[in-house]
Design a protein around this motif. Sequence first.
Motif, PDB file in Angstrom:
ATOM      1  N   SER A   1       0.831  -1.200   0.000  1.00  0.00           N
ATOM      2  CA  SER A   1       0.000   0.000   0.000  1.00  0.00           C
ATOM      3  C   SER A   1       0.870   1.255   0.000  1.00  0.00           C
ATOM      4  O   SER A   1       2.078   1.192   0.260  1.00  0.00           O
ATOM      5  N   PHE A   2       0.251   2.396  -0.258  1.00  0.00           N
ATOM      6  CA  PHE A   2       0.985   3.662  -0.249  1.00  0.00           C
ATOM      7  C   PHE A   2       1.530   3.942   1.147  1.00  0.00           C
ATOM      8  O   PHE A   2       2.650   4.444   1.290  1.00  0.00           O
ATOM      9  N   ALA A   3       0.760   3.591   2.181  1.00  0.00           N
ATOM     10  CA  ALA A   3       1.226   3.807   3.556  1.00  0.00           C
ATOM     11  C   ALA A   3       2.467   2.969   3.844  1.00  0.00           C
ATOM     12  O   ALA A   3       3.419   3.447   4.486  1.00  0.00           O
ATOM     13  N   GLU A   4       2.482   1.738   3.378  1.00  0.00           N
ATOM     14  CA  GLU A   4       3.650   0.877   3.588  1.00  0.00           C
ATOM     15  C   GLU A   4       4.866   1.412   2.841  1.00  0.00           C
ATOM     16  O   GLU A   4       5.983   1.398   3.358  1.00  0.00           O
ATOM     17  N   ARG A   5       4.637   1.928   1.642  1.00  0.00           N
ATOM     18  CA  ARG A   5       5.743   2.501   0.882  1.00  0.00           C
ATOM     19  C   ARG A   5       6.244   3.784   1.534  1.00  0.00           C
ATOM     20  O   ARG A   5       7.440   4.080   1.508  1.00  0.00           O
ATOM     21  N   ALA A   6       5.334   4.546   2.136  1.00  0.00           N
ATOM     22  CA  ALA A   6       5.747   5.760   2.843  1.00  0.00           C
ATOM     23  C   ALA A   6       6.595   5.417   4.070  1.00  0.00           C
ATOM     24  O   ALA A   6       7.603   6.085   4.354  1.00  0.00           O
ATOM     25  N   LEU A   7       6.213   4.367   4.778  1.00  0.00           N
ATOM     26  CA  LEU A   7       7.001   3.929   5.943  1.00  0.00           C
ATOM     27  C   LEU A   7       8.380   3.449   5.515  1.00  0.00           C
ATOM     28  O   LEU A   7       9.389   3.723   6.190  1.00  0.00           O
ATOM     29  N   LEU A   8       8.444   2.725   4.398  1.00  0.00           N
ATOM     30  CA  LEU A   8       9.727   2.266   3.881  1.00  0.00           C
ATOM     31  C   LEU A   8      10.606   3.455   3.490  1.00  0.00           C
ATOM     32  O   LEU A   8      11.819   3.461   3.733  1.00  0.00           O
ATOM     33  N   SER A   9       9.988   4.474   2.910  1.00  0.00           N
ATOM     34  CA  SER A   9      10.726   5.679   2.542  1.00  0.00           C
ATOM     35  C   SER A   9      11.276   6.387   3.784  1.00  0.00           C
ATOM     36  O   SER A   9      12.433   6.830   3.805  1.00  0.00           O
ATOM     37  N   LEU A  10      10.461   6.482   4.829  1.00  0.00           N
ATOM     38  CA  LEU A  10      10.923   7.110   6.069  1.00  0.00           C
ATOM     39  C   LEU A  10      12.080   6.324   6.683  1.00  0.00           C
ATOM     40  O   LEU A  10      13.032   6.913   7.208  1.00  0.00           O
ATOM     41  N   ALA A  11      11.998   4.998   6.609  1.00  0.00           N
ATOM     42  CA  ALA A  11      13.079   4.163   7.138  1.00  0.00           C
ATOM     43  C   ALA A  11      14.369   4.390   6.366  1.00  0.00           C
ATOM     44  O   ALA A  11      15.462   4.470   6.952  1.00  0.00           O
ATOM     45  N   ALA A  12      14.253   4.531   5.038  1.00  0.00           N
ATOM     46  CA  ALA A  12      15.440   4.792   4.220  1.00  0.00           C
ATOM     47  C   ALA A  12      16.051   6.145   4.551  1.00  0.00           C
ATOM     48  O   ALA A  12      17.274   6.288   4.664  1.00  0.00           O
TER      49      ALA A  12
END
Length: 236
Positions: free
Chosen positions: A126-137
Amino acid sequence: MEDPPLASLSLTHVHYNPADPVSYVCAWLALVPQALCITYATLIWSTREAEVLLMFAGQMSCEALNWALKRLIKEERPRQMNGKGYGMPSSHAQFVAFFSVSLTLFLLLRHNPHAPHASPTHIPTSFAERALLSLAALASAAAVAGSRIYLNYHTPKQVLVGCATGAGFAMVWFAVTTYLRHAGWIDWGLDMRIAKYFRMRDLVVTEDLVDAGWERWEGRRRRRDGSVQEAHKKER
């Protein structure tokens, strides 16, 4: 003839304070760029994805820019430095900033797993999961950049300039590759004989990497289960 003095290949040689646990962690963080290069090579070889190859090309171009800037600015490292060569801008900070910003731009702006021609059995993140992955990066990049200051390899200004340069170059590279896609240059390149020879593809924009081959595997498993059930019916 005496043996010549031996030299040290210091590609991964990091000085740290063994009595300081934070310093020890920072020493490991210094190896992140090398680990990312191995990750790039592995993904390019295993997936043959054009997007990964484009990102790696941008990463190497960013490294070339850092090499040029250091020799143009010629600013020394901290007085009690633990590194060799010029320090402005920090190559570690620039490297991880480019990677994290490029990954964020891809995940949030370019990655479109809901495209009509995506695999019907694919369940994308989902977009939320991709946003969390981006924040982690981005957080990981900040940790690597901060470690260069903690280990006394760079001044805060050198790290900040490195982060700004890497992030800015990532945005420029994303704009360039977006133009190449819209103008049809990526499709043209993938139609070349050499691209076909190496089986290059461009699926990750509409599919996750974890989906590669999944539909084919599921079809094979369904056929196998159907054959087993059919054999059991005949036995009865």
